[in-house]
Design a protein around this motif. Structure first.
Motif, mmCIF file in Angstrom:
data_model
loop_
_atom_site.group_PDB
_atom_site.id
_atom_site.type_symbol
_atom_site.label_atom_id
_atom_site.label_comp_id
_atom_site.label_asym_id
_atom_site.label_seq_id
_atom_site.Cartn_x
_atom_site.Cartn_y
_atom_site.Cartn_z
ATOM 1 N N HIS A 98 0.814 -1.211 0.000
ATOM 2 C CA HIS A 98 0.000 0.000 0.000
ATOM 3 C C HIS A 98 0.848 1.262 0.000
ATOM 4 N N SER A 117 4.479 -3.659 15.201
ATOM 5 C CA SER A 117 3.201 -3.539 14.508
ATOM 6 C C SER A 117 3.228 -2.375 13.523
ATOM 7 N N ARG A 118 3.997 -1.345 13.853
ATOM 8 C CA ARG A 118 4.102 -0.207 12.929
ATOM 9 C C ARG A 118 4.838 -0.617 11.655
ATOM 10 N N GLU A 162 2.433 -2.009 9.267
ATOM 11 C CA GLU A 162 1.674 -0.959 8.592
ATOM 12 C C GLU A 162 2.496 -0.294 7.496
ATOM 13 N N ASP A 176 0.874 -8.483 7.032
ATOM 14 C CA ASP A 176 -0.113 -8.904 8.012
ATOM 15 C C ASP A 176 0.575 -9.273 9.316
#
Length: 398
Positions: free
Chosen positions: A84, A256-257, A260, A265
Motif C-alpha cells: 500500500h 506492529s508499525r 503498517e 499482516d
C-alpha cells in the motif's frame, strides 16, 4: 548560615585530552563540613538553576556498519503482492557521506534522527517523545549523533539499554566522544510481532528474518514453529526484506508499525518470551535544558577514579549520604589507559595488572537541587575525570 551552591559541569584532574582539562593554581574554601576547590571549578558553568554544559570532545572517525546490504526493492515481482506504500519512496537512512554533504534543516518543525529504517522500534520511541515530529532514519548510531551536531536534525533518539539484552555499549562510548546533551528519556515496551505477506498463515512459514536479539527474545515461539532463523541488520529491515522478496514462506519479527509501513499482516502479536521487555532510549540535543524540580529528574554522569582502596565506595557514598538514589551504574574499561601496572611488594606480587574503568551513573535527582550539586562537588575531589552528560525529566509512562 546559607550554603553557596556549586554547579558541576566537566572536570578532569589527570586524564589526558580529550576527556578532561587539567586545572592548576587552586585553593580550597571550607563550606559546612566539606571543602571545595573553587579554582578547579572555574571552567565549570555556574548558575543557581544548575544549567549544564559540556566539555569539547574529539570528532569521531567515519565507520562502515558490518551488516549485509539491503535487498533491492526493485526486484519484487510485479503483481505478486501489492504494497500500500511504495517502498522505493520511503526515506532512505542517512550515511556519514550524506551528512557531510547535506545542508542543515530549515527548522520549520522538529526533526528527530533515529537508527534504522522506517518502522523500527527507535522510530516508535521518537514518535512517543515528539508525536508530531518528522522522523529521519539514519544508517547507524554514528550518523544519528553527527546529524544532530551538524544541524541536519534537532534531536536524536537512540537506545541505551534493554531489560532483556542489557546495555548498548556503543552508545555509551559515543556519548563520551561527541558533544551532545541528554535532554530526555523514553521507555518503550517492546511488542514483537510475527509478520507475513497478506493471506499467509504462520504454519506456512519456513524462514523467519529479524535482528539477532529479536530472534533470541522469541526463541520459544520460533522453536515451536520449527523455522530457520536468519539475522538482519534490524527488525524494520527484516520487514522490508519480506515485503520486497514476496516470498510466502518467509516471515519477519518486527513492530506492529513495521507491518503498517510495509503492508504486511500481523500473524501473531506479543511473541517474545519475556512479556516485560522494555527498551530505554535517550533523547539527545546540541544544547542542554534547564533542569527543574517540578517533576522527577535524572542526572547522568561519567567519571573515572584515582587509584586507591575503597575509592568506588567513597564515590557512591557521596550520593547515599544525601539520600540520592542510583537508578543505573555501568562500567567500561578506559580505552586510553585500559591497564595499569601495580607493584605491591608487601603482598609478594609484583607488576600486577588492573583495569582502569569509566563509570556511567544515573542518579534520581535534578541539578537544580543543592544536594546533587554538593554530591558532585564532593565526588570531584577524588575523581580523576568527571562529566555531566545531561539532566532531564524521567519517563514514567510505558
Amino acid at each position: 548560615m546559607a550554603l553557596k551552591a556549586v554547579s558541576i559541569w566537566g572536570y578532569s584532574k589527570a586524564l589526558s585530552p580529550p576527556l578532561g582539562v587539567g586545572l592548576a593554581n587552586s585553593h580550597s574554601t571550607p563550606i559546612g563540613n566539606q571543602r571545595y576547590d573553587f579554582d578547579k571549578c572555574r571552567r565549570w558553568e555556574s548558575c543557581c538553576l544548575g544549567v549544564l554544559a559540556q566539555t569539547a570532545t574529539t570528532a569521531v572517525e567515519d565507520e562502515e556498519p558490518n551488516v549485509p546490504p539491503l535487498i533491492d526493492s526493485s526486484g519484487a515481482a510485479d503483481g505478486v503482492h501489492q504494497i500500500h506504500k511504495d517502498i522505493i519512496q520511503l526515506p532512505k537512512p542517512l550515511t556519514t557521506i550524506d551528512i557531510s554533504s547535506s545542508s542543515s534543516s530549515d527548522g520549520s518543525k522538529v526533526r528527530v534522527a533515529y537508527q534504522g529504517l522506517p518502522g523500527a522500534y527507535s522510530e516508535d520511541a521518537a514518535l512517543k517523545a515528539y508525536p508530531k515530529c518528522e522522523t529521519v532514519p539514519c544508517d547507524n548510531f554514528e550518523s544519528a549523533f553527527k546529524a544532530v551536531e551538524l544541524w541536519l536534525v534537532d534531536k536524536a533518539v537512540l537506545p541505551i539499554e534493554n531489560s532483556v539484552a542489557g546495555s548498548i555499549h556503543r552508545n555509551y562510548e559515543l556519548l563520551l566522544r561527541h558533544r551532545l546533551h541528554i535532554v530526555g528519556e523514553v521507555q518503550l515496551r517492546v511488542n514483537h510481532c510475527l509478520l507475513g505477506l497478506p493471506g499467509v498463515r504462520k504454519e506456512e512459514l519456513k524462514v523467519v528474518v529479524s535482528h539477532p536479539q529479536a530472534l533470541d527474545q522469541c526463541e520459544k515461539m520460533l522453536s515451536d514453529l520449527g523455522v530457520v532463523k536468519i539475522g538482519a541488520r534490524d527488525t524494520a529491515d527484516a520487514a522490508q526484506t519480506v515485503a520486497s522478496n514476496c516470498a510466502r514462506d518467509t516471515g519477519a519479527i518486527a513492530s506492529s508499525r513495521a507491518a503498517e509501513v510495509y503492508g504486511l499482516d500481523i500473524l501473531t502479536e506479543r511473541i517474545q518470551d519475556d512479556d516485560e521487555n522494555i527498551t530505554r532510549f535517550l533523547v539527545l540535543a546540541r544544547d542542554p535544558i534547564i533542569p527543574g524540580t517540578d517533576k522527577p529528574h535524572k542526572t547522568s554522569i561519567v567519571f573515572s577514579l584515582e587509584e586507591g582502596p575503597g575509592v568506588l565506595f567513597k564515590a557512591l557514598a557521596v550520593f547515599a549520604m544525601r539520600d540520592i538514589n542510583l537508578s543505573k551504574i555501568e562500567s567500561c574499561p578506559l580505552k586510553q589507559r585500559p591497564l595499569r601496572v601495580v607493584d605491591d611488594s608487601n603482598q609478594g606480587n609484583s607488576n600486577d595488572r588492573y583495569f582502569d574503568y569509566l563509570f556511567y551513573i544515573d542518579i534520581e535527582a535534578s541539578m537544580a537541587e543543592p544536594r546533587a550539586q554538593y554530591a558532585l562537588g564532593q565526588l570531584q575531589e577524588f575523581a580523576r575525570f568527571l562529566r555531566v552528560l545531561g539532566c532531564y525529566p524521567m519517563d514514567t509512562v510505558l
